[in-house]
Design an enzyme around this catalytic site. Structure first.
Site, short mmCIF file in Angstrom:
data_model
loop_
_atom_site.label_atom_id
_atom_site.label_comp_id
_atom_site.label_asym_id
_atom_site.label_seq_id
_atom_site.Cartn_x
_atom_site.Cartn_y
_atom_site.Cartn_z
N LYS A 1 0.85 -1.20 0.00
CA LYS A 1 0.00 0.00 0.00
C LYS A 1 0.88 1.24 0.00
CE LYS A 1 0.85 1.44 4.41
NZ LYS A 1 1.69 2.52 4.77
N ASP B 1 -2.19 -2.02 10.45
CA ASP B 1 -2.39 -1.93 9.00
C ASP B 1 -2.97 -3.21 8.40
OD1 ASP B 1 -1.48 0.64 8.84
OD2 ASP B 1 0.53 0.13 8.11
P1 ATP Z 1 4.16 -0.06 7.70
O1 ATP Z 1 4.03 0.64 6.38
O2 ATP Z 1 2.97 -0.91 8.07
O3 ATP Z 1 4.66 0.80 8.81
P2 ATP Z 1 6.65 -1.06 6.82
O4 ATP Z 1 6.45 -1.29 5.35
O5 ATP Z 1 7.32 0.21 7.21
O6 ATP Z 1 5.28 -1.18 7.53
P3 ATP Z 1 7.49 -3.78 7.13
O7 ATP Z 1 8.05 -4.07 5.77
O8 ATP Z 1 6.17 -4.31 7.45
O9 ATP Z 1 7.49 -2.21 7.41
O10 ATP Z 1 8.60 -4.26 8.16
C1 ATP Z 1 8.70 -3.78 9.46
C2 ATP Z 1 9.42 -4.84 10.30
O11 ATP Z 1 8.53 -5.94 10.45
C3 ATP Z 1 10.67 -5.40 9.65
O12 ATP Z 1 11.81 -4.78 10.18
C4 ATP Z 1 10.64 -6.88 9.95
O13 ATP Z 1 11.59 -7.26 10.92
C5 ATP Z 1 9.25 -7.16 10.51
N1 ATP Z 1 8.50 -8.17 9.73
C6 ATP Z 1 7.73 -9.13 10.25
N2 ATP Z 1 7.15 -9.86 9.29
C7 ATP Z 1 7.55 -9.35 8.12
C8 ATP Z 1 7.27 -9.72 6.75
N3 ATP Z 1 6.48 -10.73 6.44
N4 ATP Z 1 7.82 -8.94 5.80
C9 ATP Z 1 8.62 -7.90 6.14
N5 ATP Z 1 8.93 -7.55 7.39
C10 ATP Z 1 8.40 -8.26 8.39
#
Ligand code: ATP
Length: 308
Positions: A11, A138
């Site tokens: 997203k 989210d």
């Molecule tokens: P958001 O936009 O919801 O804040 P994000 O995109 O910034 O999320 P994610 O890619 O979801 O961040 O990753 C945040 C942390 O979640 C990572 O540092 C990782 O250790 C952990 N994590 C747990 N499960 C997953 C997964 N399936 N894919 C990626 N990261 C994951």
């Protein structure tokens, strides 16, 4: 059903506003969220021994109990009154990690939906949304998909009519941004300019493309730029290129979520290609994608295959 493969799309935040701090330590937010076509893929296969096994293809993703896919499986097992079979999950990671694109949340959402089918649990959409909210703020949006207004911690959702179609270029520096740290450093004066969320929602309803572009504002952008100089630099580089190609301010570059990914909304494939080409030499990660606009179950975490 023995096996199933699903898409887990990323997203972007068309807007993100922080309304205040809650007693539980979280921030009250108001955001307009949009699903894009960039996606991870989950392959689930039933195991007879009750075990959860997770294999990750991609960098920087925990392959154990911290992974939201794993947490989704454990949550469903805890909920179930009977013994459930196990599952082997192969996660093909394409969405950049810790990038503001809800990569973890969408994988958790896809796991909930896929395991609901694989294990024959028959949870309703409402029940899945509720369980999703326990996995992460989210996750409910990732279950719903399309275009939506999110409030509360992000889990209170109001689906919106599909936004007009845009091509999207994503670009990010190499740094990983921890969401909690960005919220911790948020100050009230970061809320300048303030997002016009109601105006953005109206522009989406009217299909007003320029009205949407004019209202792309994320109040966390100032915070992340302040904390990470390489994010500020990436934003400046991408904005300078977009301004040069399309005219000053015509194709704004805005950060998604807590960053560090920036996005730009383009009218057609040619614009998207031009911007991506120019950015590729300047920033380490550049991805072309587009709005994934079909609302509801058909598009989000779409089932790719299901073996009976
Ligand atoms: P958001 O936009 O919801 O804040 P994000 O995109 O910034 O999320 P994610 O890619 O979801 O961040 O990753 C945040 C942390 O979640 C990572 O540092 C990782 O250790 C952990 N994590 C747990 N499960 C997953 C997964 N399936 N894919 C990626 N990261 C994951």
């Amino acid at each position: 059903m023995e096996a199933i493969s699903l898409r887990a799309p990323a997203k972007i935040n068309l807007s993100l506003d922080v309304l205040g701090r809650r007693e539980d330590g979280y921030h009250e937010v108001e955001m307009v969220m949009q699903t894009v076509a960039l996606h991870d893929v989950l392959h689930l296969r039933k195991r007879s021994d009750g075990e959860i096994v997770l294999l990750c293809r991609g960098e920087g993703v925990p392959a154990g109990p911290e992974n939201l896919v794993w947490k989704a499986a454990v949550l469903l097992k805890e909920q179930a009154s009977l013994d459930l079979p196990g599952v082997e999950i192969v996660l093909e990671k394409n969405i950049p990690v810790a990038a503001g694109l809800a990569g973890g949340s969408t994988d958790g959402a896809a796991a909930l939906r896929g395991l609901n089918r694989l294990w024959g649990l028959n949870y309703s959409r409402e029940q899945l949304l509720q369980l999703g909210g326990r996995l992460g703020a989210d996750v409910p949006f990732c279950l719903l998909g399309g275009t939506a207004l999110a409030r509360g911690r992000g889990e209170k959702l109001q689906p919106l009519p599909p936004a007009p179609f845009f091509h999207v270029v994503l670009a990010k520096p190499r740094v990983a941004v921890p969401t909690a740290e960005v919220y911790r450093h948020f100050r009230p004066e970061d809320r300048e300019p303030r997002p016009d969320t109601a105006g953005l929602v109206e522009a989406i309803r009217r299909g007003d493309r320029e009205g949407i572009r004019e209202r792309l504002v994320n109040v966390l952008e100032r915070v992340t730029r302040r904390l990470f100089p390489e994010v500020a630099e990436a934003g400046e580089v991408a904005t300078a290129v977009a301004d040069r190609l399309f005219g000053p301010g015509k194709r704004p570059v805005v950060m998604s979520g807590s960053g560090p990914t920036f996005f730009c909304l383009l009218d057609d494939e040619e614009e998207s290609e031009r911007l991506a080409q120019e950015l590729t030499d300047r920033l380490p990660v550049v991805i072309k994608t587009f709005f994934w606009r079909e609302p509801g179950e058909r598009q989000n975490n779409q089932e790719l295959t299901g073996e009976g």
